[in-house]
Design a protein around this motif. Structure first.
Motif, mmCIF file in Angstrom:
data_model
loop_
_atom_site.group_PDB
_atom_site.id
_atom_site.type_symbol
_atom_site.label_atom_id
_atom_site.label_comp_id
_atom_site.label_asym_id
_atom_site.label_seq_id
_atom_site.Cartn_x
_atom_site.Cartn_y
_atom_site.Cartn_z
ATOM 1 N N VAL A 87 0.842 -1.200 0.000
ATOM 2 C CA VAL A 87 0.000 0.000 0.000
ATOM 3 C C VAL A 87 0.879 1.253 0.000
ATOM 4 C CG1 VAL A 87 -1.722 1.306 1.281
ATOM 5 C CG2 VAL A 87 -1.910 -1.177 1.119
ATOM 6 N N THR A 88 1.922 1.251 0.825
ATOM 7 C CA THR A 88 2.827 2.400 0.883
ATOM 8 C C THR A 88 3.446 2.677 -0.479
ATOM 9 O OG1 THR A 88 3.353 1.960 3.200
ATOM 10 C CG2 THR A 88 4.913 3.298 1.963
ATOM 11 N N TYR A 89 3.965 1.646 -1.098
ATOM 12 C CA TYR A 89 4.602 1.822 -2.410
ATOM 13 C C TYR A 89 3.582 2.242 -3.470
ATOM 14 C CZ TYR A 89 8.788 -0.405 -0.487
ATOM 15 O OH TYR A 89 9.903 -0.706 0.254
ATOM 16 N N SER A 90 2.356 1.746 -3.352
ATOM 17 C CA SER A 90 1.326 2.107 -4.326
ATOM 18 C C SER A 90 0.964 3.586 -4.205
ATOM 19 C CB SER A 90 0.081 1.245 -4.117
ATOM 20 O OG SER A 90 0.359 -0.118 -4.326
ATOM 21 N N ILE A 91 0.835 4.079 -2.963
ATOM 22 C CA ILE A 91 0.518 5.498 -2.764
ATOM 23 C C ILE A 91 1.649 6.365 -3.294
ATOM 24 C CG2 ILE A 91 0.088 7.289 -1.044
ATOM 25 C CD1 ILE A 91 -1.202 5.131 0.696
ATOM 26 N N ILE A 92 2.894 5.961 -3.025
ATOM 27 C CA ILE A 92 4.040 6.711 -3.537
ATOM 28 C C ILE A 92 4.007 6.747 -5.058
ATOM 29 C CG2 ILE A 92 6.553 6.687 -3.764
ATOM 30 C CD1 ILE A 92 6.703 5.618 -0.910
ATOM 31 N N ALA A 93 3.714 5.608 -5.679
ATOM 32 C CA ALA A 93 3.665 5.551 -7.135
ATOM 33 C C ALA A 93 2.580 6.469 -7.690
ATOM 34 C CB ALA A 93 3.429 4.109 -7.591
ATOM 35 N N ILE A 94 1.401 6.470 -7.053
ATOM 36 C CA ILE A 94 0.311 7.340 -7.509
ATOM 37 C C ILE A 94 0.713 8.802 -7.407
ATOM 38 C CG2 ILE A 94 -2.043 8.105 -7.014
ATOM 39 C CD1 ILE A 94 -2.640 5.242 -6.073
ATOM 40 N N CYS A 95 1.344 9.167 -6.299
ATOM 41 C CA CYS A 95 1.757 10.560 -6.102
ATOM 42 C C CYS A 95 2.809 10.973 -7.127
ATOM 43 C CB CYS A 95 2.297 10.755 -4.686
ATOM 44 S SG CYS A 95 1.044 10.680 -3.385
ATOM 45 N N VAL A 96 3.745 10.086 -7.416
ATOM 46 C CA VAL A 96 4.798 10.409 -8.384
ATOM 47 C C VAL A 96 4.208 10.570 -9.780
ATOM 48 C CG1 VAL A 96 6.853 9.514 -9.530
ATOM 49 C CG2 VAL A 96 6.649 9.335 -7.054
ATOM 50 N N VAL A 97 3.333 9.652 -10.168
ATOM 51 C CA VAL A 97 2.697 9.757 -11.489
ATOM 52 C C VAL A 97 1.866 11.035 -11.571
ATOM 53 C CG1 VAL A 97 0.979 8.721 -13.018
ATOM 54 C CG2 VAL A 97 2.689 7.277 -11.899
ATOM 55 N N ALA A 98 1.127 11.339 -10.512
ATOM 56 C CA ALA A 98 0.317 12.564 -10.498
ATOM 57 C C ALA A 98 1.209 13.797 -10.614
ATOM 58 C CB ALA A 98 -0.516 12.628 -9.216
ATOM 59 N N TYR A 99 2.356 13.775 -9.937
ATOM 60 C CA TYR A 99 3.278 14.921 -10.003
ATOM 61 C C TYR A 99 3.797 15.121 -11.423
ATOM 62 C CZ TYR A 99 7.486 17.708 -9.269
ATOM 63 O OH TYR A 99 8.455 18.674 -9.347
ATOM 64 N N LEU A 100 4.138 14.027 -12.098
ATOM 65 C CA LEU A 100 4.627 14.130 -13.475
ATOM 66 C C LEU A 100 3.536 14.673 -14.404
ATOM 67 C CD1 LEU A 100 6.630 10.775 -13.740
ATOM 68 C CD2 LEU A 100 7.539 13.095 -13.390
ATOM 69 N N ILE A 101 2.299 14.228 -14.165
ATOM 70 C CA ILE A 101 1.184 14.744 -14.968
ATOM 71 C C ILE A 101 0.983 16.226 -14.699
ATOM 72 C CG2 ILE A 101 -1.300 14.580 -15.372
ATOM 73 C CD1 ILE A 101 -1.104 11.605 -14.751
ATOM 74 N N GLN A 102 1.135 16.633 -13.437
ATOM 75 C CA GLN A 102 1.016 18.049 -13.098
ATOM 76 C C GLN A 102 2.057 18.893 -13.838
ATOM 77 O OE1 GLN A 102 0.785 17.036 -8.576
ATOM 78 N NE2 GLN A 102 0.105 19.162 -8.762
ATOM 79 N N ARG A 103 3.262 18.349 -13.965
ATOM 80 C CA ARG A 103 4.315 19.096 -14.647
ATOM 81 C C ARG A 103 4.017 19.233 -16.132
ATOM 82 N NH1 ARG A 103 9.236 19.692 -11.932
ATOM 83 N NH2 ARG A 103 9.712 20.974 -13.762
ATOM 84 N N VAL A 104 3.384 18.201 -16.701
ATOM 85 C CA VAL A 104 3.055 18.233 -18.136
ATOM 86 C C VAL A 104 1.821 19.092 -18.390
ATOM 87 C CG1 VAL A 104 2.344 16.830 -20.109
ATOM 88 C CG2 VAL A 104 4.126 15.991 -18.550
ATOM 89 N N ASP A 105 0.817 18.957 -17.516
ATOM 90 C CA ASP A 105 -0.446 19.682 -17.692
ATOM 91 C C ASP A 105 -0.748 20.494 -16.433
ATOM 92 O OD1 ASP A 105 -2.942 20.638 -18.271
ATOM 93 O OD2 ASP A 105 -3.911 18.674 -18.466
ATOM 94 N N PRO A 106 -0.416 21.763 -16.395
ATOM 95 C CA PRO A 106 -0.623 22.591 -15.191
ATOM 96 C C PRO A 106 -2.073 22.697 -14.755
ATOM 97 C CG PRO A 106 0.857 23.673 -16.760
ATOM 98 C CD PRO A 106 0.261 22.504 -17.463
ATOM 99 N N THR A 107 -3.014 22.453 -15.661
ATOM 100 C CA THR A 107 -4.418 22.579 -15.270
ATOM 101 C C THR A 107 -4.854 21.474 -14.304
ATOM 102 O OG1 THR A 107 -5.239 21.263 -17.142
ATOM 103 C CG2 THR A 107 -4.940 23.636 -17.492
ATOM 104 N N VAL A 108 -4.089 20.374 -14.243
ATOM 105 C CA VAL A 108 -4.445 19.274 -13.345
ATOM 106 C C VAL A 108 -4.434 19.744 -11.895
ATOM 107 C CG1 VAL A 108 -3.675 17.040 -12.447
ATOM 108 C CG2 VAL A 108 -3.664 17.467 -14.909
ATOM 109 N N THR A 109 -3.447 20.556 -11.539
ATOM 110 C CA THR A 109 -3.361 21.061 -10.168
ATOM 111 C C THR A 109 -4.587 21.894 -9.822
ATOM 112 O OG1 THR A 109 -0.952 21.135 -10.373
ATOM 113 C CG2 THR A 109 -1.943 22.362 -8.556
ATOM 114 N N ALA A 110 -4.977 22.756 -10.729
ATOM 115 C CA ALA A 110 -6.132 23.618 -10.477
ATOM 116 C C ALA A 110 -7.431 22.818 -10.417
ATOM 117 C CB ALA A 110 -6.232 24.683 -11.562
#
Length: 316
Positions: A87-110
């Motif tokens: 579970v810990t590794y899965s949450i970390i993976a989700i956060c990392v993927v989400a962060y990369l998507i945020q860097r590519v598409d700034p509207t995701v954060t908003a």
């Protein structure tokens, strides 16, 4: 001519006799089976055979044994697991993927950050914000993921995967609820003048959920008689950052800490055999309290403020 003394005599009772021929596997009638299950005695073709401590068992008996055999439990009543903290590794993976998507598409954060003004019309933000981080710096996600990795390796095996996941998610929501509560009671004039700017400020980060893990660790260690002296210092340092450095939502830290401690107290209370399954009702009660607080808070606001949506921010 045979000299066997038993020749021509009926088979002795209780003595196994050689099979007259291959039987048919009940799961695959088109296949011959030369081996019988040691548990139920039915024929089993090679595909349906499973090695057992003694002999061979069929897949049906193996499945039934797994269903009826009590699983090992952790000290707090969760299902004991071995190996990596999944579970810990899965949450970390989700956060990392989400962060990369945020860097590519700034509207995701908003679109998925938590904004108190959008909590009523877009309630999913209470949860999604816990998986996002500031795209402007890598240190935000690095610090949070290091803390999650450290805490998860200790807490997940102790609680079990399901309880750990529930603790993280409920604590993350509790952090956003605290952000909403401590944002005050805005007015239309206050929003227009900037006085109630905190009601319009987006919040992202796993910090609320991680502080929930901090709070849980304090409660669990106290129950186990383990020292948490070093953890008090770590919490104090992290809490101080929220007041020293601008842009850090200390409100989420506080809300997560309190919620995580409450969840851990419930897990401790319902750890014994016979009542441990009620822990899910109790944890659901914590979530229900958080929802009730949110509903009461928003219903106390004027409709014009409560019904603010993304289109008012130009996000649609």
């Amino acid at each position: 001519m045979s000299d066997n003394p038993t020749s021509g005599q009926p088979p002795l009772e209780g003595v196994p006799q050689p099979a007259a021929g291959p039987s048919v596997c009940p799961r695959h009638p088109d296949r011959e089976a030369y081996v019988r299950c040691q548990r139920c005695g039915r024929p089993a073709c090679p595909e349906c055979q499973r090695p057992a401590a003694v002999g061979i068992q069929c897949v049906d008996c193996v499945r039934e044994a797994a269903r009826t055999t009590p699983s090992a439990k952790t000290v707090f009543g969760g299902r004991a697991t071995s190996g990596a903290p999944v579970v810990t590794y899965s949450i970390i993976a989700i956060c990392v993927v989400a962060y990369l998507i945020q860097r590519v598409d700034p509207t995701v954060t908003a679109r998925f950050s938590f904004v108190p003004a959008l909590g009523w019309t877009e309630p999913w933000r209470f949860l999604t914000a816990a998986f996002l981080h500031s795209p402007d710096t890598i240190f935000h996600i690095l610090l949070n993921m290091f803390a999650l990795w450290s805490l998860g390796q200790y807490l997940e095996p102790m609680l079990g995967r399901a309880r750990f996941a529930a603790l993280y998610l409920i604590s993350g929501i509790g952090g956003q609820v605290a952000v909403m509560l401590l944002a005050g009671s805005p007015t239309l004039a206050g929003l227009n003048s900037g006085r109630d700017i905190s009601w319009l400020t987006p919040v992202v980060g796993a910090s609320g959920a991680i502080f929930g893990l901090f709070g849980a660790l304090l409660v669990l260690n106290r129950h186990l008689g383990r020292s948490s002296a070093a953890m008090y210092a770590t919490i104090a340092i992290n809490a101080a950052f929220g007041f020293i450095y601008p842009g850090i939502a200390w409100q989420a830290h506080l809300g997560g800490l309190v919620t995580g401690a409450a969840c851990a107290a419930i897990i401790v209370a319902f750890r014994h055999q016979g009542v441990r399954q009620r822990v899910w009702l109790a944890l659901g009660g914590v979530l229900a309290v958080l929802v009730a607080v949110v509903v009461v808070k928003y219903l106390a606001l004027p409709d014009v403020i409560r019904m603010i949506s993304s289109k008012d921010f130009g996000l649609r």
